[in-house]
Design a protein around this motif. Structure first.
Motif, PDB file in Angstrom:
ATOM      1  N   ASN A 164      11.929   2.290   7.009  1.00 52.60           N
ATOM      2  CA  ASN A 164      10.596   2.510   7.834  1.00 52.60           C
ATOM      3  C   ASN A 164       9.325   2.963   6.851  1.00 52.60           C
ATOM      4  O   ASN A 164       8.409   3.241   7.375  1.00 52.60           O
ATOM      5  N   ALA A 165       9.597   2.754   5.356  1.00 51.39           N
ATOM      6  CA  ALA A 165       8.416   2.906   4.585  1.00 51.39           C
ATOM      7  C   ALA A 165       7.448   1.603   4.613  1.00 51.39           C
ATOM      8  O   ALA A 165       7.567   1.088   3.606  1.00 51.39           O
ATOM      9  N   PRO A 190       0.874  -1.360   0.030  1.00 53.17           N
ATOM     10  CA  PRO A 190      -0.051   0.067  -0.111  1.00 53.17           C
ATOM     11  C   PRO A 190       0.901   1.340  -0.080  1.00 53.17           C
ATOM     12  O   PRO A 190       0.369   2.352  -0.294  1.00 53.17           O
ATOM     13  N   ILE A 191       2.106   1.161   0.553  1.00 49.09           N
ATOM     14  CA  ILE A 191       3.098   2.357   0.615  1.00 49.09           C
ATOM     15  C   ILE A 191       3.491   2.613  -1.020  1.00 49.09           C
ATOM     16  O   ILE A 191       3.673   3.811  -1.602  1.00 49.09           O
ATOM     17  N   THR A 246       4.367  -0.635   7.211  1.00 50.69           N
ATOM     18  CA  THR A 246       3.548  -0.713   8.348  1.00 50.69           C
ATOM     19  C   THR A 246       3.688  -2.280   8.759  1.00 50.69           C
ATOM     20  O   THR A 246       2.882  -2.473   9.513  1.00 50.69           O
ATOM     21  N   SER A 247       4.504  -3.232   8.469  1.00 48.02           N
ATOM     22  CA  SER A 247       4.480  -4.564   8.732  1.00 48.02           C
ATOM     23  C   SER A 247       3.257  -5.155   8.542  1.00 48.02           C
ATOM     24  O   SER A 247       2.771  -6.095   9.268  1.00 48.02           O
ATOM     25  N   CYS A 248       2.503  -4.743   7.274  1.00 48.86           N
ATOM     26  CA  CYS A 248       1.263  -5.387   7.233  1.00 48.86           C
ATOM     27  C   CYS A 248       1.398  -6.594   6.677  1.00 48.86           C
ATOM     28  O   CYS A 248       0.433  -7.669   6.720  1.00 48.86           O
TER      29      CYS A 248
END
Lengths: 232, 478, 263
Positions: B360-361, B323-324, B363-365
């Motif tokens: 860092n980009a 999603p990023i 969310t560990s999704c």
């Protein structure tokens, strides 16, 4: 420079390598078995192959013998391109066909820029992927797969295998006998691209259309079955 | 290639401002997972295949010195010249040398992320060579002077209208409409066909190197790579050593994963294996072939805790599902490889310092790891890179201190509960009326995009202890 | 109590559960923890809340500060390992305990982490798959239309997908109105949302729009982090959708204000 790069790289690789002997590596590979392939769309190999060719946006035909084949090629040529001409590699199997009976005028050699139709005789074909396999050489110059607008491919049903593993078994046998060809080409459809907005367009660089004729011992119902499975 | 990963946040901010491009990314993020899912669901043994290929790849990487040497030996036997390059500069020089030995002027180039990594085009162009990318997407961005935004579809960030303008500007072909996508494709085909026929050198990449027979494998839908490999009189294959697989059937097995994961097709139109120069009986094909094997820190990665990253088969599924990546697009990442795989590869192949924002980009999704055909634990590797940033003091100091303070407090439950029992009711009273805060000190990051919901009442621990006390009192009273 | 016995047959009364409240429920939404206790008790469990609990360590872990997380993980293990079952009203905190503690710790601590992981469950999974909660004569909770946000850690680390939907069906007689791209992250991601606010804002905006498109009156989910994020965006945009934790819905606690709503 390259030599020092080579030794530098190998020195680094050896530091992390297990250093296992070749026999161990071979045994380990064997133990992993073979990869699962895709399930065939139907049990009959011919129908399965034809189905996947159709799914790959190819068109298909089936013939029982050589004279039927030349007739079908002739009809296809005239129907689609109003032409009698095509270019084929110096494949003895193609040279032996009764082209004149069907009014087809083949030129044997490499496709030159501007020649619209090429004909290849596949070495093998794979049902799992709906692909045909050629190798480069006099019998099928690489240009013939790529430069023409339209590519017609003959496949002998005896050269049809179920999956890519079986294809490699056959290719490896042939290489043991006749050496390694320069290029082995698996073709599964007309050239395509989706690089502009993800929209699929055919004829990106290679042929716009791809016509496969399966000849020989093909069940009469195969073509119909393939069309119905492919939803055509 | 010039790197701008350092300004990831600024790049992302710019990208988000372009509504048209953002909308196109949204569409792709909706569409590409759908076709991938359909292909994987159709293939009934995905997990078995994934684990099989993973084992084979791990075996190859664990014994890379063996298989690389075997590949080299077989490739030389097939008539190739095999070169090794420690870094991008070495690869570029080797390629230029070959071109100059043949007094080549025109180069036809197939899609190769490795040569994007080394900046080969710029290097050759500086030496006055006419290098033309022939993959349609690569050709478009080359003409536009841009870099790939996606490793599989390099020009998917551009609209057909933009490409039309580009072609009208770059191709001197007189007035014409170019109304349909098919017209654009046909025009590029015509322009590139001429170049193919004149090019003296073809450069391609490889999706696999086969140790047992020295063949290189190339997968395309357009067939452009095959034109590069067959028409010019010299062929140079540029790739990296981690592509080695023991057997041809291993490459076929890997392909089943690669193509489905990349484009949702069961296989690409063209899968080609090339062994070397034209044979005695052949009527066409290159007269001389070279294979350049690049390391560029991959041997370091192999020896590091990030070695699983070498299992990557470059399908782009993690990009399509991230999603990023969908939000900001590939260019924001500032180098060759974007998305989750890029956020790991970029620090490893360049430096963590230059690309500290990338790990860092995330969310560990976990969506990337779920679809990764190579089963790489991408979010874990990204977290490990953040750990390395913390250890090497690359993350911001206030952040690190804040986190340490939180952890310290959480390790002192009595103090933690005492402090939260003061802070939370206070925050609750301040925000009770609206139920939220539009601004809060030290929470700009949060409140710039959304309200900060106020605590519901006191802390649970306060309420629970009070409730227990009350029920104990009731029990005592009885 | 013998756990193997419990695995194969429905639990009887007196089934001992330790509730790990999670720091977000403790600080921001105590009703989630109270609802969890109520649901567990309805399902016949004896619930205890270890009072020394604070935070599972996700914030430090995800920022990469493993060194600070390790003692926190050990503290949680020591606190909870004597329980028969540990229940957590959050997929990400349960995932932290089940997946990441064993990854983070070594040796004896890793073994203890694995033992704890084996008996730790996210709330809806526990209610649906382990204790098989039923209405038992109670009236189903009346709910307006509901959409559900699949939180990433719960979905992918713990396989939570059918459980909350089943519970909503069975306890509340409610069929979830599915939102498009329900398995895509809402942009919370712990510290991510404050480190990369613009990207996070785009993601939560998309999530909210997909939720609004369902025309559901309530958006629910199993993770307070995501819910605070989505609720904050909804109130910022002035949207007419309530955001509540699934535990509150399942036990019919709809009287108080939704997340981010005032009195």
């Amino acid at each position: 420079m390259t030599d020092s790069a080579r030794s530098h790289i190998f020195a680094k690789l050896r530091q992390v390598s297990r250093g296992a002997p070749t026999t161990t590596l071979e045994r380990e590979l064997q133990a992993m078995g073979r990869a699962p392939g895709a399930a065939l769309p139907c049990p009959d190999l011919c129908a399965a192959f034809l189905t996947n060719v159709l799914r790959n946006q190819g068109s298909v035909d089936c013939t029982g013998n050589r004279s039927e084949t030349v007739k079908v090629v002739g009809q296809y040529l005239y129907e689609h391109y109003h032409s009698h001409r095509l270019v084929a590699g110096n494949d003895p199997r193609l040279a032996a066909m009764p082209w004149r009976d069907a009014g087809v005028l083949p030129r044997f050699g490499s496709v030159e820029p501007g020649e619209p139709v090429a004909l290849s005789f596949a070495r093998l074909a794979v049902a799992e992927t709906g692909s045909i396999i050629t190798w480069t050489g006099k019998a099928n110059p690489a240009a013939n797969n790529l430069l023409a607008e339209h590519h017609i491919v003959l496949v002998d049903s005896a050269d049809l295998v179920a999956n890519t593993e079986q294809a490699w078994d056959r290719i490896n046998q042939d290489m043991d006998k006749s050496g390694r060809p320069r290029g082995i080409n698996f073709i599964a459809g007309p050239s395509s691209t989706a690089d502009i907005e993800g929209q699929l367009v055919y004829g990106a660089h290679g042929p716009h259309s791809w016509h496969v004729i399966l000849m020989g011992d093909v069940p009469e119902t195969a073509l119909q079955e393939a069309r119905s499975i492919a939803g055509l | 290639m010039k790197q701008t990963s350092e300004t990831f946040l600024e790049n992302a901010s710019e990208a988000l401002k372009d509504a048209g491009k953002a909308q196109r990314r949204d569409l792709l993020a909706l569409f590409t997972p759908m076709v991938r899912d359909a292909a994987i669901n159709n293939f009934e043994n995905f997990q078995t295949l994934r684990q099989h290929v993973k084992k084979v790849r791990q075996h190859s990487l664990d014994n890379l010195d063996h298989y690389l040497a075997q590949f080299e030996q077989e490739a030389v036997r097939n008539g190739n010249r095999v070169h090794f390059a420690r870094d991008g500069d070495e690869l570029n020089s080797i390629v230029l040398d070959i071109c100059q030995q043949h007094s080549a002027r025109r180069i036809a180039k197939g899609k190769s992320m490795v040569t994007e990594e080394t900046g080969l085009n710029d290097f050759l162009q500086r030496a006055n060579l006419d290098v033309m990318e022939t993959d349609l997407g690569e050709y478009i961005i080359q003409q536009a002077g841009e870099t790939p935004s996606h490793i599989v579809g390099p020009a998917l960030h551009k609209s057909a209208a933009e490409i039309r303008e580009l072609f009208l500007d770059k191709h001197d072909l007189g007035p014409r409409e170019l109304a349909e996508t098919a017209d654009l494709v046909a025009e590029a085909r015509g322009v590139l066909r001429e170049h193919f026929l004149k090019a003296e050198v073809g450069i391609i990449g490889a999706n696999a190197l086969i140790a047992e027979n020295g063949y290189t494998m190339l997968v395309t839908n357009e067939g452009n790579g095959d034109l590069c490999a067959n028409l010019p009189r010299v062929l140079i294959v540029c790739t990296t050593m981690d592509r080695v697989l023991p057997r041809a059937e291993d490459a076929s097995a890997m392909l089943r994963l690669l193509v489905r994961s990349a484009t949702g097709q069961p296989q690409t139109c063209y899968t080609s294996y090339y062994s070397g120069p034209r044979r005695e009986q052949d009527t066409d094909g290159p007269l001389e072939t070279h294979i350049v094997l690049l390391d560029n820190k991959r041997s370091d990665v192999l020896a590091s805790d990030y070695h699983e990253m070498l299992q990557c088969i470059r399908c782009g599924a993690c990009l399509n599902h991230c999603p990023i990546y969908a939000s900001v697009g590939g260019h924001a990442y500032g180098w060759v490889y974007p998305g989750p795989m890029g956020s790991i590869l970029t620090p490893l192949l360049t430096s963590l310092e230059q690309s500290a924002a990338l790990p860092n980009a995330c969310t560990s999704c976990g969506r990337c790891a779920e679809v990764c055909p190579a089963d790489i634990p991408l979010p874990d590797l990204l977290r490990d890179l953040r750990h390395q940033e913390a250890t090497e003091n690359l993350s911001s100091t206030p952040w690190r201190r804040g986190m340490k303070m939180h952890a310290w407090l959480a390790r002192h439950p009595r103090l933690y509960h005492a402090l939260t029992a003061i802070g939370i009711p206070l925050l609750h009273r301040l925000g009770r009326k609206r139920g939220r805060f539009s601004r809060l000190p030290m929470a700009d990051g949060w409140t710039s995009q959304r309200d900060f919901p106020a605590p519901q009442r006191k802390t649970f621990m306060q309420l629970y202890k009070a409730r227990n006390k009350a029920s104990r009192r009731r029990a005592d009273d009885r | 109590m013998n756990k193997q016995h419990l695995d194969s047959t429905p639990p009887s009364k007196g089934f001992r559960v330790s509730l790990f409240v999670t720091c977000l429920a403790d600080l921001f939404r105590p009703s989630v923890a109270f609802a969890s206790i109520k649901l567990l008790e309805q399902a016949g469990c004896e619930v205890t809340v270890p009072l020394q609990q604070t935070c599972c360590g996700q914030p430090t872990y995800n920022t990469g500060d493993y060194e600070s997380t390790i003692p926190l993980a050990q503290q949680v293990i020591e606190l909870l390992e004597s329980a028969d079952y540990v229940v957590v009203p959050s997929g990400s905190c349960a995932g932290m305990i089940c997946h990441h503690y064993p990854r983070l710790l070594e040796g004896e601590w890793r073994d203890r982490a694995l033992q704890l992981a084996a008996k730790t469950f996210e709330l809806t999974t526990f209610l649906s798959d382990i204790v098989h909660i039923e209405l038992n004569g109670r009236n189903p909770v009346k709910l307006p239309t509901v959409t559900y946000h699949d939180s990433c850690a719960g979905l992918r680390e713990l396989g939570i997908k059918g459980q909350p939907r089943k519970l909503l069906r069975e306890l509340c007689d409610t069929q979830v109105k599915e939102l498009q791209q329900t398995e895509v992250c809402c942009g919370f991601g712990g510290t991510f949302c404050t480190k990369m606010p613009e990207i996070s804002g785009k993601m939560v905006g998309d999530k909210l729009n997909n939720a609004l498109a369902t025309e559901a009156k309530i958006l629910t989910g199993g993770d307070l982090g995501c819910l605070l994020n989505i609720a904050g965006r909804a109130t910022r945009q002035g949207e007419d959708i309530e955001v509540r934790h699934i535990a509150e819905l399942l036990c019919g606690d709809l009287d108080g204000p939704a997340i981010g709503e005032g009195k």
